[in-house]
Scaffold this motif. Structure first.
Motif, PDB file in Angstrom:
ATOM      1  N   SER A 161       0.828  -1.213   0.000  1.00  0.00           N
ATOM      2  CA  SER A 161       0.000   0.000   0.000  1.00  0.00           C
ATOM      3  C   SER A 161       0.859   1.258   0.000  1.00  0.00           C
ATOM      4  O   SER A 161       0.596   2.203  -0.752  1.00  0.00           O
ATOM      5  N   LEU A 162       1.882   1.262   0.838  1.00  0.00           N
ATOM      6  CA  LEU A 162       2.778   2.422   0.884  1.00  0.00           C
ATOM      7  C   LEU A 162       3.540   2.588  -0.433  1.00  0.00           C
ATOM      8  O   LEU A 162       3.755   3.708  -0.894  1.00  0.00           O
ATOM      9  N   GLY A 163       3.928   1.476  -1.038  1.00  0.00           N
ATOM     10  CA  GLY A 163       4.589   1.538  -2.332  1.00  0.00           C
ATOM     11  C   GLY A 163       3.659   2.096  -3.404  1.00  0.00           C
ATOM     12  O   GLY A 163       4.070   2.918  -4.234  1.00  0.00           O
ATOM     13  N   ALA A 164       2.397   1.672  -3.380  1.00  0.00           N
ATOM     14  CA  ALA A 164       1.418   2.182  -4.347  1.00  0.00           C
ATOM     15  C   ALA A 164       1.198   3.683  -4.152  1.00  0.00           C
ATOM     16  O   ALA A 164       1.140   4.440  -5.129  1.00  0.00           O
ATOM     17  N   GLU A 165       1.105   4.124  -2.903  1.00  0.00           N
ATOM     18  CA  GLU A 165       0.949   5.562  -2.623  1.00  0.00           C
ATOM     19  C   GLU A 165       2.164   6.339  -3.131  1.00  0.00           C
ATOM     20  O   GLU A 165       2.027   7.416  -3.702  1.00  0.00           O
ATOM     21  N   PHE A 166       3.340   5.784  -2.903  1.00  0.00           N
ATOM     22  CA  PHE A 166       4.582   6.405  -3.366  1.00  0.00           C
ATOM     23  C   PHE A 166       4.542   6.561  -4.888  1.00  0.00           C
ATOM     24  O   PHE A 166       4.831   7.635  -5.422  1.00  0.00           O
ATOM     25  N   LEU A 167       4.166   5.477  -5.594  1.00  0.00           N
ATOM     26  CA  LEU A 167       4.090   5.543  -7.052  1.00  0.00           C
ATOM     27  C   LEU A 167       3.050   6.541  -7.527  1.00  0.00           C
ATOM     28  O   LEU A 167       3.313   7.334  -8.440  1.00  0.00           O
ATOM     29  N   GLN A 168       1.875   6.513  -6.925  1.00  0.00           N
ATOM     30  CA  GLN A 168       0.822   7.447  -7.334  1.00  0.00           C
ATOM     31  C   GLN A 168       1.272   8.885  -7.165  1.00  0.00           C
ATOM     32  O   GLN A 168       1.043   9.733  -8.034  1.00  0.00           O
ATOM     33  N   LYS A 169       1.929   9.185  -6.060  1.00  0.00           N
ATOM     34  CA  LYS A 169       2.411  10.539  -5.820  1.00  0.00           C
ATOM     35  C   LYS A 169       3.499  10.917  -6.818  1.00  0.00           C
ATOM     36  O   LYS A 169       3.492  12.028  -7.372  1.00  0.00           O
ATOM     37  N   ARG A 170       4.425  10.019  -7.053  1.00  0.00           N
ATOM     38  CA  ARG A 170       5.575  10.315  -7.921  1.00  0.00           C
ATOM     39  C   ARG A 170       5.201  10.343  -9.404  1.00  0.00           C
ATOM     40  O   ARG A 170       5.836  11.037 -10.179  1.00  0.00           O
ATOM     41  N   LEU A 171       4.184   9.580  -9.781  1.00  0.00           N
ATOM     42  CA  LEU A 171       3.831   9.491 -11.208  1.00  0.00           C
ATOM     43  C   LEU A 171       2.638  10.338 -11.609  1.00  0.00           C
ATOM     44  O   LEU A 171       2.290  10.391 -12.776  1.00  0.00           O
ATOM     45  N   SER A 172       2.022  11.021 -10.640  1.00  0.00           N
ATOM     46  CA  SER A 172       0.847  11.823 -10.990  1.00  0.00           C
ATOM     47  C   SER A 172       1.230  13.143 -11.629  1.00  0.00           C
ATOM     48  O   SER A 172       2.338  13.603 -11.543  1.00  0.00           O
TER      49      SER A 172
END
Length: 172
Positions: A161-172
């Motif tokens: 979940s934390l990895g997904a949040e990290f990706l969403q933040k970095r790739l948005s």
């Protein structure tokens, strides 16, 4: 993340214990010197793969993230921090920043890094997370981490979940 493409390179070596498995270097090797040698043998191939994928997709480097597990974490950190243009980020599960003592003279970019590790990891002890975070800090790399209490060599739901949040933040 509907507009995201996920691509997974194959490690160059077959895994003797598993006919369909792959490894970046011999999984039975656990010494720092052998890890460093394995990274330097396999790193150029992964770097070329990343360059080819960026060219194929037309993506700028800042829209690509690397995610790795165990040896994949080591490869992502090794290659990602040495690319001339910063990537969107690097996620590493149950790995280590191998050869950290070489990073200061070789680092070319500082993408944000998220690391996750289990406290009961028998393959790469959780101390690897601590030493990796310290080495990233010494090299002014933005970093965050998650410690999974009681987890062995793997990935827990919170880390995902934390990895997904990290990706969403970095790739948005």
């Amino acid at each position: 993340m509907p507009d995201t493409e996920f691509v997974s390179p194959h490690a160059p070596e077959p895994l003797p214990q598993s006919p369909s498995g792959r490894q970046w270097w011999d999984l039975n090797v656990r010494s720092d010197a052998e890890r460093w040698a394995g990274l330097n043998r396999s790193g150029p191939g992964l770097d070329a793969f990343i360059t080819a994928e960026l060219e194929r997709t037309g993506l700028p480097a800042g829209k690509l993230a690397l995610v790795g597990f165990s040896q994949g974490t080591m490869m992502a950190l090794h290659v990602g921090l040495r690319r001339p243009q910063a990537l969107a980020g690097i996620i590493g599960y149950s790995g280590i920043l191998a050869g950290a003592e070489h990073l200061k003279g070789e680092i070319k970019s500082r993408p944000p890094v998220f690391l996750a590790h289990g406290t009961m990891d028998q393959v790469i002890p959780v101390d690897a997370l601590v030493s990796s975070v310290e080495a990233l800090a010494e090299n002014e790399v933005p970093r965050s981490w998650h410690v999974a209490h009681g987890m062995a060599h793997g990935i827990d739901r919170t880390g995902l979940s934390l990895g997904a949040e990290f990706l969403q933040k970095r790739l948005s």
